[in-house]
Design an enzyme around this catalytic site. Sequence first.
Site, short mmCIF file in Angstrom:
data_model
loop_
_atom_site.label_atom_id
_atom_site.label_comp_id
_atom_site.label_asym_id
_atom_site.label_seq_id
_atom_site.Cartn_x
_atom_site.Cartn_y
_atom_site.Cartn_z
N GLY A 128 -2.94 -8.57 -0.47
CA GLY A 128 -2.37 -7.53 -0.55
C GLY A 128 -2.90 -6.99 -1.98
O GLY A 128 -3.66 -7.46 -2.62
N CYS A 129 -2.79 -5.63 -2.23
CA CYS A 129 -3.30 -5.01 -3.67
C CYS A 129 -2.82 -5.50 -4.72
O CYS A 129 -3.71 -6.03 -5.52
CB CYS A 129 -2.93 -3.46 -3.51
SG CYS A 129 -1.23 -3.16 -3.29
N TYR A 130 -1.69 -5.62 -4.97
CA TYR A 130 -1.05 -6.46 -6.36
C TYR A 130 -1.63 -7.78 -6.39
O TYR A 130 -2.18 -8.52 -7.61
CB TYR A 130 0.33 -6.35 -6.13
CG TYR A 130 1.35 -4.95 -6.73
CD1 TYR A 130 2.02 -4.52 -5.64
CD2 TYR A 130 0.87 -4.54 -7.88
CE1 TYR A 130 2.70 -3.23 -6.09
CE2 TYR A 130 1.55 -3.24 -8.10
CZ TYR A 130 2.55 -2.76 -7.18
OH TYR A 130 3.20 -1.62 -7.61
N SER A 160 -5.11 -8.37 -7.50
CA SER A 160 -5.33 -7.83 -9.14
C SER A 160 -5.06 -8.86 -9.75
O SER A 160 -5.66 -9.26 -10.68
CB SER A 160 -4.80 -6.27 -9.40
OG SER A 160 -3.33 -6.78 -9.64
#
Lengths: 327, 327, 327, 327
Positions: free
Chosen positions: A143-145, A148
């Site tokens: 996932g994107c979060y 990061s």
Amino acid sequence: MKRAAVLGASGYTGRELQRLLARHPALELHVFASAREGASADVPDLESEPEIEALDWKRVEECDGVFLCTPHGTSAPLAQRCLELGKHVVDLSADFRLPDPALYRAHYAHEHPAPQLLPQAVYGLTELARERLHGARLVANPGCYPTSILLALRPLLEAGLVAPQETIVCDSKSGVSGAGKTPSARTHFGNSHENFLAYAIGNHRHQPEIRLHAGTEKLVFVPHLLPVFRGILSTIYLAPAPGVKAQTLRDCLRERYAGERFVRVFERGLPELRGVQNTNECHVAVGECGDRMVLVSVIDNLLKGASGQALQNMNLALGLEEAAGLA
Amino acid sequence: MKRAAVLGASGYTGRELQRLLARHPALELHVFASAREGASADVPDLESEPEIEALDWKRVEECDGVFLCTPHGTSAPLAQRCLELGKHVVDLSADFRLPDPALYRAHYAHEHPAPQLLPQAVYGLTELARERLHGARLVANPGCYPTSILLALRPLLEAGLVAPQETIVCDSKSGVSGAGKTPSARTHFGNSHENFLAYAIGNHRHQPEIRLHAGTEKLVFVPHLLPVFRGILSTIYLAPAPGVKAQTLRDCLRERYAGERFVRVFERGLPELRGVQNTNECHVAVGECGDRMVLVSVIDNLLKGASGQALQNMNLALGLEEAAGLA
Amino acid sequence: MKRAAVLGASGYTGRELQRLLARHPALELHVFASAREGASADVPDLESEPEIEALDWKRVEECDGVFLCTPHGTSAPLAQRCLELGKHVVDLSADFRLPDPALYRAHYAHEHPAPQLLPQAVYGLTELARERLHGARLVANPGCYPTSILLALRPLLEAGLVAPQETIVCDSKSGVSGAGKTPSARTHFGNSHENFLAYAIGNHRHQPEIRLHAGTEKLVFVPHLLPVFRGILSTIYLAPAPGVKAQTLRDCLRERYAGERFVRVFERGLPELRGVQNTNECHVAVGECGDRMVLVSVIDNLLKGASGQALQNMNLALGLEEAAGLA
Amino acid sequence: MKRAAVLGASGYTGRELQRLLARHPALELHVFASAREGASADVPDLESEPEIEALDWKRVEECDGVFLCTPHGTSAPLAQRCLELGKHVVDLSADFRLPDPALYRAHYAHEHPAPQLLPQAVYGLTELARERLHGARLVANPGCYPTSILLALRPLLEAGLVAPQETIVCDSKSGVSGAGKTPSARTHFGNSHENFLAYAIGNHRHQPEIRLHAGTEKLVFVPHLLPVFRGILSTIYLAPAPGVKAQTLRDCLRERYAGERFVRVFERGLPELRGVQNTNECHVAVGECGDRMVLVSVIDNLLKGASGQALQNMNLALGLEEAAGLA
């Protein structure tokens, strides 16, 4: 020239893959299709190109790799069929990110459609999973979060630099493209522009994914919506292990990512969204505040947070140069 | 204290009226309802208040004035019923702006629902129609783009300062709130933010309204969509009549609007959206470019372009102080 | 009608005060001046009004209250003179927020210009300091970030609902107006638009102010810059005292702020910047995430975070109705 | 590999050239310097790279081509020296766009520093000047607004499709990057965000450039400032010659630009900024409104409006593939 298929092409991640593959020297976009046989794009779209074709499995068979840009629940059956056809699959949904089907059911509200595939899935946080990605058949794109946060946090946890009993706080902020292309009240310009908000406190589906792949339950994650189109910035607060200084953390990250094309560790200064937008890079810096160390990690949610990392993973899966199409 | 009803309350104009009436010393919001009996708000909304009630005609009867924030075609039958109940009606739709039902049918694709009411409707460009607005029973609130253009242009045309045979060019730019509250691909943040475009060239419905109320067919109008929430700026290019200078035009406008609370004519400098946003004002300046005079007119599309002017008109219709609730 | 002076009028806070006082029924803006005798506005400004006059102490003497919108270091000598003239002073700078001149020197890099005044200064977090604000002669208006954090946090700390040995994390995000009106690379549209960043990690001057007025050093604060014009959202992570649930915190806040015009505690849902922009309100919600309680607090940084709260405080200082000019 | 120098590197156009040259297969950035010997970047900048070196003529001599990103008045003497050194020069300023030094003096407020060079300068509207650009020694890169207008208008004027005695109206809107990188009140986020305005009515320096290169004085141009970072949209109103229809204009443009990599003529629909941002393309559409034909032309002001077109021109001047580095 190898061939790729993108299924579920009508969203932002599909469009990003199409753009990236247009400049890829060794992988061409051969199929750009909706998710269902016989259907075309089902999301209202203002763009006239590229054309989205109906799903035709005979054309998919002509490909080497398949990107699944479909929602969770939809990807898993498609992945199964693609694997049976001998394709390499990179799934951008959550379907293969949680190895335990019970955890999947708890957070995604339905039974996993293809639990027998879970053991072979590789969690594609590229820089930290490279060996398993070479030639991989099934990649669960993170996932994107989580991307990061984990890129910044994992090396420090693995090096024992984080106090184990202190709760890690992850405060993340994402641009509106993370909410998807489908019109909604939430993404109406009138509600996003000149606005900012927190959401999904305590119940965002990325939280179990982050905890699992960080290897600790002592972590909380709160997402926020920014009035920008693309980018994620995560501010991570952690208690250092005894004797650990900010420079210790910087050194650890710098060594871990030495020579990495797409992860840049700041020796000084702090990263901004502008520095990573439209690139596949992750920029990380370490600061100190009171008794906490503060990590700031920024990525472009559609690239390193989705399609860029997916292409990085597919390149490895197909035996191509890892940065091809992404430089 | 007089009482107002707002029907079709779920959109932006309804919300603006509710805000304005909350501070009105002599007119209170008594009914804030959807457009159909038995129905509540039908537009997805993030706001919890104010509550939108189902339409109850008994409650409407308790009011003095009714604001119709309903779409064209829907307003006219509601207006008819309100008039029969003896109410003063301000319609924010296009239903009563074109006195000729044939012109209405040509541009709105259906027969006028209540053509017998057309002759009594007053076109509510307040500063230029004041005498007819006192005690008016049916006011056709002008469109947003027409308001910005006509306030600047009408006095000059009426004073014979514009060359009659030269085409007047109106290039208008509006914020996204002009496109309404309903989510759509067009108003998705991803399509509006960091973007700009022209649309409806040659076929925008405001064009016949502008030409009719300007009193000339030698006029072209092109709208554009700005990545802001509110405001309209219209740049109007006209050929002056012989001997007419920019100062002639400025003087004409200044005299015409002398003492007007809501129209400000710039003696120097140029107006900006920021100067009028969240106010009921129209700011106008005159410049010169080659053989053309250039008018720049700015308004807040939701206020002077809709709800603010509607309240101005309702105040006059109900015999209240014109600027009440708007200062 | 009482009279107010605004000194250091050229910035955003001066402009906000001018707007608020324009609608104040009992306090009129009598002096709107720069900070130095003989000087006019020294910040490049696009607005033609209101006119900023040179500082003339005779005109200041005609006032009852003085708002100091001057920078730290500049306010203190002005405050001294105003107090000698018998005026009530509300200072929007940091000059009187830290009672200990040594702490001031440590964080503001110079000696306090008027330390003898420090003991009489009241820290103007209005809802939590009301008794001391009635008739106050010298009010230290809190910083914007501290206001957003302390309003949410103080009641919980005072009620013993927070685990005392756990570090409280405050992650705050502010619109660009917080950076001031003076052009700089940081506030250039090209660097702010479609961007987001963290700054001043560990060394923001608001951190000692927040710790002092929260009454704990076990607190870290990191600010971020949002691509909006106005608003602050603070996300606060705290460990609850044993047995304390989210509802316990909600109840505590709701009771503490029962009847408060400007603080709204959400029973459900989460607040957004849009809900408070251009108002003097603070909206607070409580969520739960893992073993942490999460507070979300939003204010308009120019209003409740500066000029609005300043006017609230001045109203009390001058014996006027607290919400006058702010409704 | 040929070598390029960029002088006056500290602004946006310098940065764009650096980005483009980073991917150019045959031209490398060898010198990235400020405009004055001994000086480094003089504009406050948040970016740490690329490093801007002081101007060293010995290093410039090692190059083949020089891009001048310097202001008008500064470019001309630099161009002179570069030409003496045998370099190919592309000047992004206005210094060589107006062949008549008297016209230059009238609009740029000073004498032309090197009028003897004017006759050899080629006005670099690439698609319309290609033959003269091959191997050119001195290219005057057109202004951004003129590029957007002339690409759409010139072919139609040259084909006699425009009524000669009717004034052509050009209403242009540009993103903030067109105003340059230096902080100013105008470009402060607080003044640009959620705002829009017209400026320089009648006296913008691009107006004489547009008229000259369009070949008619019967043309007016008004620029506006958009709250976006990059992009220009020009709406052009013209009276067609007798018998000319919208399709006639479309056909003319399509034929003129047949096979052109960077100019796209729409057969239907209208272009938007998003479609050209970060590309070197110009998109043009033709509409009809009343008795006027309406052209809508969009470019990225920093690319096709400046650095992209400059590189296109330099490629031709140096005998490289025209689209190299720009695909």
